[in-house]
Motif scaffolding. Structure first.
Motif, PDB file in Angstrom:
ATOM      1  N   PHE A  52      -6.587 -21.625 -25.348  1.00 13.70           N
ATOM      2  CA  PHE A  52      -5.548 -21.882 -24.355  1.00 13.70           C
ATOM      3  C   PHE A  52      -4.345 -21.013 -24.685  1.00 13.70           C
ATOM      4  O   PHE A  52      -3.961 -20.890 -25.870  1.00 13.70           O
ATOM      5  N   VAL A  53      -3.768 -20.409 -23.654  1.00 16.01           N
ATOM      6  CA  VAL A  53      -2.520 -19.660 -23.836  1.00 16.01           C
ATOM      7  C   VAL A  53      -1.416 -20.417 -23.112  1.00 16.01           C
ATOM      8  O   VAL A  53      -1.622 -21.014 -22.046  1.00 16.01           O
ATOM      9  N   ALA A  57      15.992 -26.646 -27.655  1.00 19.58           N
ATOM     10  CA  ALA A  57      16.545 -27.610 -28.608  1.00 19.58           C
ATOM     11  C   ALA A  57      16.491 -29.026 -28.059  1.00 19.58           C
ATOM     12  O   ALA A  57      16.521 -29.999 -28.820  1.00 19.58           O
ATOM     13  N   HIS A  58      16.421 -29.155 -26.736  1.00 18.46           N
ATOM     14  CA  HIS A  58      16.398 -30.485 -26.109  1.00 18.46           C
ATOM     15  C   HIS A  58      15.048 -30.743 -25.447  1.00 18.46           C
ATOM     16  O   HIS A  58      14.958 -31.470 -24.459  1.00 18.46           O
ATOM     17  N   LEU A  59      13.980 -30.198 -25.995  1.00 24.51           N
ATOM     18  CA  LEU A  59      12.659 -30.281 -25.376  1.00 24.51           C
ATOM     19  C   LEU A  59      12.202 -31.719 -25.196  1.00 24.51           C
ATOM     20  O   LEU A  59      11.585 -32.069 -24.191  1.00 24.51           O
ATOM     21  N   LEU A  60      12.534 -32.610 -26.137  1.00 27.66           N
ATOM     22  CA  LEU A  60      12.097 -33.991 -26.065  1.00 27.66           C
ATOM     23  C   LEU A  60      12.699 -34.721 -24.867  1.00 27.66           C
ATOM     24  O   LEU A  60      12.083 -35.637 -24.303  1.00 27.66           O
ATOM     25  N   THR A  61      13.912 -34.334 -24.505  1.00 31.01           N
ATOM     26  CA  THR A  61      14.609 -35.053 -23.426  1.00 31.01           C
ATOM     27  C   THR A  61      14.368 -34.432 -22.065  1.00 31.01           C
ATOM     28  O   THR A  61      14.785 -35.003 -21.042  1.00 31.01           O
ATOM     29  N   LEU A  62      13.708 -33.290 -22.035  1.00 28.42           N
ATOM     30  CA  LEU A  62      13.484 -32.616 -20.765  1.00 28.42           C
ATOM     31  C   LEU A  62      12.314 -33.247 -20.016  1.00 28.42           C
ATOM     32  O   LEU A  62      11.304 -33.627 -20.613  1.00 28.42           O
ATOM     33  N   HIS A  63      12.431 -33.380 -18.728  1.00 28.33           N
ATOM     34  CA  HIS A  63      11.345 -33.841 -17.876  1.00 28.33           C
ATOM     35  C   HIS A  63      10.508 -32.638 -17.466  1.00 28.33           C
ATOM     36  O   HIS A  63      10.915 -31.491 -17.584  1.00 28.33           O
ATOM     37  N   ASN A  64       9.343 -32.944 -16.913  1.00 29.33           N
ATOM     38  CA  ASN A  64       8.447 -31.861 -16.500  1.00 29.33           C
ATOM     39  C   ASN A  64       9.088 -30.959 -15.451  1.00 29.33           C
ATOM     40  O   ASN A  64       8.801 -29.760 -15.381  1.00 29.33           O
ATOM     41  N   ASP A  65       9.959 -31.557 -14.641  1.00 26.98           N
ATOM     42  CA  ASP A  65      10.630 -30.751 -13.619  1.00 26.98           C
ATOM     43  C   ASP A  65      11.540 -29.704 -14.228  1.00 26.98           C
ATOM     44  O   ASP A  65      11.850 -28.689 -13.581  1.00 26.98           O
ATOM     45  N   ASP A  66      11.984 -29.971 -15.488  1.00 29.22           N
ATOM     46  CA  ASP A  66      12.886 -29.032 -16.150  1.00 29.22           C
ATOM     47  C   ASP A  66      12.112 -27.947 -16.917  1.00 29.22           C
ATOM     48  O   ASP A  66      12.731 -27.038 -17.483  1.00 29.22           O
ATOM     49  N   LEU A  67      10.793 -28.073 -16.957  1.00 31.63           N
ATOM     50  CA  LEU A  67       9.969 -27.115 -17.705  1.00 31.63           C
ATOM     51  C   LEU A  67       9.307 -26.145 -16.742  1.00 31.63           C
ATOM     52  O   LEU A  67       9.190 -26.397 -15.540  1.00 31.63           O
ATOM     53  N   ASP A  68       8.851 -25.044 -17.318  1.00 29.58           N
ATOM     54  CA  ASP A  68       8.140 -24.045 -16.524  1.00 29.58           C
ATOM     55  C   ASP A  68       6.871 -24.677 -15.958  1.00 29.58           C
ATOM     56  O   ASP A  68       6.069 -25.258 -16.709  1.00 29.58           O
ATOM     57  N   PRO A  69       6.637 -24.593 -14.653  1.00 27.04           N
ATOM     58  CA  PRO A  69       5.457 -25.240 -14.064  1.00 27.04           C
ATOM     59  C   PRO A  69       4.150 -24.743 -14.660  1.00 27.04           C
ATOM     60  O   PRO A  69       3.202 -25.524 -14.848  1.00 27.04           O
ATOM     61  N   ASP A  70       4.118 -23.440 -14.947  1.00 26.75           N
ATOM     62  CA  ASP A  70       2.883 -22.919 -15.564  1.00 26.75           C
ATOM     63  C   ASP A  70       2.647 -23.567 -16.913  1.00 26.75           C
ATOM     64  O   ASP A  70       1.510 -23.919 -17.275  1.00 26.75           O
ATOM     65  N   PHE A  71       3.716 -23.739 -17.685  1.00 26.64           N
ATOM     66  CA  PHE A  71       3.600 -24.369 -18.994  1.00 26.64           C
ATOM     67  C   PHE A  71       3.121 -25.808 -18.849  1.00 26.64           C
ATOM     68  O   PHE A  71       2.244 -26.278 -19.596  1.00 26.64           O
ATOM     69  N   VAL A  72       3.698 -26.542 -17.886  1.00 27.82           N
ATOM     70  CA  VAL A  72       3.308 -27.935 -17.678  1.00 27.82           C
ATOM     71  C   VAL A  72       1.820 -28.019 -17.349  1.00 27.82           C
ATOM     72  O   VAL A  72       1.092 -28.875 -17.870  1.00 27.82           O
ATOM     73  N   GLN A  73       1.350 -27.128 -16.478  1.00 30.63           N
ATOM     74  CA  GLN A  73      -0.072 -27.126 -16.119  1.00 30.63           C
ATOM     75  C   GLN A  73      -0.956 -26.753 -17.303  1.00 30.63           C
ATOM     76  O   GLN A  73      -2.023 -27.326 -17.511  1.00 30.63           O
ATOM     77  N   GLN A  74      -0.465 -25.778 -18.073  1.00 39.43           N
ATOM     78  CA  GLN A  74      -1.232 -25.366 -19.258  1.00 39.43           C
ATOM     79  C   GLN A  74      -1.355 -26.517 -20.258  1.00 39.43           C
ATOM     80  O   GLN A  74      -2.432 -26.743 -20.837  1.00 39.43           O
TER      81      GLN A  74
END
Length: 601
Positions: free
Chosen positions: A234-235, A246-263
C-alpha cells in the motif's frame, strides 16, 4: 471467557529498559486470558513515520497507541492491544505497535533489530512501514532481520507443543504488508500505470544472470520472496499539510487528504479481511496462552545472547547466512547418507565412496547458500564437521558389522553349540564329524551378504573362542576310540568263537540231516520194494487169474463141444427109440444121464 475481556487501551507487552527487553508480567496475564484464536498484526518501521496512527485505525479508534508529532520517539518496546475481531466471529485481533527504528537518542541498532525480529516471529500479518519509496536499504534491513528471525527460531527451545517445529514454515511465517508512507513517486513503469503490488513485485524481482554483483543483489530479494508466502503493498499520500500533522489525532477525515483517507480505509479493509489466524506448525491455532509462550521463549532466547550484534551488518549477516549454510549442508549430508548408506557396508571403500559423494553435494549446498565466506572459515568448519561425521559413520559401520556378524554367528553356529552340549559329538569319530560340520557352517557364513568389514575378524575371534571345545571333543574322541577299538577286538574274538561254534553246530546239523536223509532214502527204498513186490504179486495174480480164466474158458468150450456132441447123440438116440432099438435105448439112457450131469455142472 475471552468474549468478556475488554481492553480499553493498549498495554506494554515487552519493555525496553536501557536496551534490554523485559516481558511485562501484567500484560502476559491479560494475554493468557484470551482463549480464542488470535489474529496478530504487528507493525515495524522508522520512528516518527505514523505506525501508531495506522494501528489505531485498525482498532477503530482515533486514540489508543501513542501518536507523537515531535522528533522524539513515543512508543518504547512493544505495545499490545487486544480487541474483538470485527470481521471474524470468535476471534481476537491482537495489534502490536513497536518502537520506531533508528531513534537517534537510543543509538543501538542491535536493540532495533531485536524488536524487529520479535514482531516478525509473533505476528500472522507483518506490516513493514517505510518512507517515500522502497529502496535497497529497506530491503537489506528486512533481509537481515528475516535471517535473525530464522536464526532465533532455530535456537529457541522446542518444547512449546510444536511451536518451534520448522517443518511447516509456510504456515508459521507471517504475510507481508509493505506500506510506503508519504509516497511522492508516480506508479508507472515503462510508460504504463502499475499497481502498488506491481511496484513491490518489481522491487523484489531477481536478476537472471549469474554475475557476482547480481548474486548479491538477488540474495536479499530471494530471501524475502521465500520467507513471505503472501505479499501486499500500500502506498499513502501525505495525510495533510505538514503544519497540521502535529494535530493529526484531533483532525477529522474531512480535514485530511481524501486520497489518504481512502488509502487508509483500503489498508484497514485488507488487513481485517485477509489477515490469517496465527498458526504454528502442524496447524495449531495460537490463542493467548500459546502467544504468551512464544513471547517468553523468544525474549529469553534474545536475553541469552543468541542473536549476533549488528555493529557490522555485513559481517553479522555473513555469520548468520554462513552458519545457516553450514547447517543446511550438514542436513543435506545427513539426509543423503541416511538414504544411501545401508550399514554395514561390504567394505570400507563403499562407505568412503558414499561419504565423498555426499560430502561433495554438501559443500555444493554450502557454497550455494553461503555469503561472503572470504577466509573460508565456515567452509573449513563444515569440512571439520563432515570429517567428524565420516569418523562417526566409520564407527557406526564397525559396530553394525560386529552386531551383524555376532547375530549371524549365533544363528548359524548356535545349533552346533547345542549339539555339543547334548553330547552328539562325544563318541568315537566325533571330532571328525564336528570339524566337518564346522567347515560346512563356515561356508554358510561366508555366503551370507552384508556382513561388513568385521566379517573375517568376527569369525576368527569366534572360532578361537571355541578352540577349547574342539580340543575337548578331540580328547574325548581319542579316549572313546581306544575303548571302542578294545571293544571291537573283543567283539571280533567273541564273534570268531561264535562263528566256529556255529560252523560245528552246522556240521553236526548237516551230518544229522544226512543221516536222516539216508534213513529216509532207505525207508523209501524199502517202501518202493514193497510196492514193487506188491505190484509184482498183483501182476502174477492177474496173470494166474487170466490163465485160469483162459483154462476155464477152454474147459467150457470143450464141455460145450462135448454137450453139443452129446446132444447130437441124444437126438440120434431119440430117433432110435422111436425105432425100438434096445441097444440104442440103453446107450441113449446113458447119454441122457451124462447130459444132465453136464447141465448141472
Amino acid at each position: 471467557m475471552a468474549s468478556e475481556i475488554h481492553m480499553p487501551g493498549p498495554v506494554c507487552l515487552i519493555e525496553n529498559i536501557e536496551g534490554k527487553l523485559v516481558v511485562n508480567q501484567e500484560a502476559l496475564e491479560i494475554l493468557s486470558a484470551f482463549t480464542q484464536p488470535l489474529v496478530v498484526v504487528a507493525i515495524v518501521g522508522l520512528y516518527r513515520t505514523g505506525k501508531s496512527y495506522l494501528m489505531n485505525q485498525l482498532a477503530g479508534r482515533n486514540e489508543g497507541f501513542s501518536v507523537g508529532s515531535t522528533v522524539q520517539s513515543h512508543t518504547k518496546g512493544i505495545w499490545m492491544w487486544c480487541v474483538p475481531h470485527p470481521e471474524e466471529p470468535n476471534h481476537t485481533l491482537v495489534l502490536l505497535d513497536t518502537e520506531g527504528l533508528g531513534d537517534v537518542e537510543k543509538g543501538d541498532q542491535n536493540n532495533d533489530t531485536q524488536i524487529f525480529a520479535l514482531a516478525i516471529l509473533l505476528s500472522s500479518t507483518f506490516v513493514y512501514n517505510t518512507m517515500n519509496k522502497i529502496d535497497q536499504r529497506a530491503i537489506d534491513l528486512l533481509h537481515y532481520v528475516i535471517e535473525l528471525s530464522n536464526h532465533l527460531r532455530t535456537v529457541s527451545p522446542s518444547d512449546l507443543n510444536g511451536v518451534e517445529d520448522a517443518a511447516d514454515a509456510v504456515s508459521f511465517c507471517p504475510d507481508l504488508v509493505w506500506t510506503v508512507r508519504d509516497f511522492y513517486l508516480s506508479l508507472e513503469a515503462d510508460g504504463k500505470h502499475i499497481t502498488a503490488d506491481d511496484y513491490l513485485e518489481n522491487s523484489l524481482k531477481l536478476k537472471e544472470d549469474t554475475d557476482e554483483n547480481h548474486q548479491n543483489f538477488n540474495l536479499p530479494r530471494h530471501c524475502i520472496q521465500t520467507f513471505f508466502a503472501r505479499k501486499k503493498c500500500f502506498v499513502f499520500d501525505l495525510p495533510t499539510h505538514r503544519k497540521k500533522l502535529a494535530h493529526l489525532l484531533t483532525l477529522h477525515n474531512d480535514d485530511l487528504d481524501p486520497d489518504f483517507v481512502q488509502q487508509v480505509a483500503d489498508f484497514c479493509s485488507y488487513i481485517l479481511r485477509h489477515s490469517k489466524t496465527k498458526t504454528l506448525s502442524g496447524g495449531i491455532k495460537v490463542n493467548g496462552p500459546r502467544l504468551e509462550s512464544l513471547v517468553l521463549t523468544y525474549v529469553n532466547a534474545i536475553s541469552s545472547g543468541n542473536l549476533p550484534c549488528m555493529e557490522n551488518t555485513v559481517l553479522a549477516l555473513a555469520q548468520i547466512k554462513n552458519s545457516t549454510a553450514v547447517q543446511k549442508a550438514i542436513a543435506h549430508y545427513d539426509q543423503q547418507m541416511g538414504q544411501k548408506v545401508q550399514l554395514p557396508t561390504e567394505n570400507l571403500q563403499e562407505l568412503l565412496d558414499l561419504h565423498r559423494t555426499s560430502e561433495k553435494e554438501a559443500i555444493e549446498v554450502f557454497i550455494k547458500h553461503s555469503f561472503k565466506d572470504v577466509d573460508q572459515r565456515f567452509q573449513k568448519e563444515l569440512e571439520t564437521l563432515l570429517e567428524a561425521k565420516q569418523d562417526d559413520f566409520h564407527k557406526q559401520n564397525l559396530e553394525a558389522s560386529s552386531d551383524r556378524c555376532s547375530a549371524l554367528l549365533q544363528d548359524i553356529f548356535g545349533p552346533l553349540e547345542e549339539n555339543v552340549k547334548q553330547g552328539v559329538y562325544s563318541k568315537p569319530g566325533g571330532h571328525r564329524l564336528f570339524i566337518q560340520k564346522r567347515e560346512e557352517l563356515k561356508a554358510k557364513y561366508y555366503q551370507e551378504p552384508r556382513k561388513g568389514i568385521q566379517a573375517e575378524e568376527a569369525l576368527q575371534n569366534y572360532l578361537q573362542s571355541k578352540e577349547s571345545v574342539s580340543d575337548a571333543i578331540l580328547q574325548t574322541d581319542l579316549v572313546l576310540t581306544a575303548k571302542e577299538k578294545e571293544r571291537k577286538e573283543a567283539c571280533l574274538k567273541a564273534e570268531a568263537a561264535k562263528a566256529k561254534a556255529r560252523r560245528l553246530e552246522e556240521i553236526k546239523r548237516q551230518n544229522q540231516q544226512m543221516m536222516k536223509e539216508r534213513e529216509r532214502q532207505h525207508q523209501e527204498q524199502l517202501r518202493q520194494m514193497e510196492i514193487n513186490r506188491a505190484q509184482q504179486l498183483a501182476q502174477q495174480q492177474k496173470a494166474l487169474e487170466r490163465q485160469l480164466q483162459e483154462e476155464a474158458a477152454k474147459q467150457r468150450e470143450r464141455e460145450e463141444a462135448e454137450i453139443r456132441k452129446l446132444r447130437n447123440e441124444f437126438q440120434q438116440l431119440q430117433q432110435a427109440r422111436s425105432g425100438n432099438d434096445t441097444v440104442s435105448y440103453s446107450k441113449a439112457k446113458h447119454l441122457n444121464y451124462f447130459a444132465r450131469s453136464l447141465f448141472r455142472r
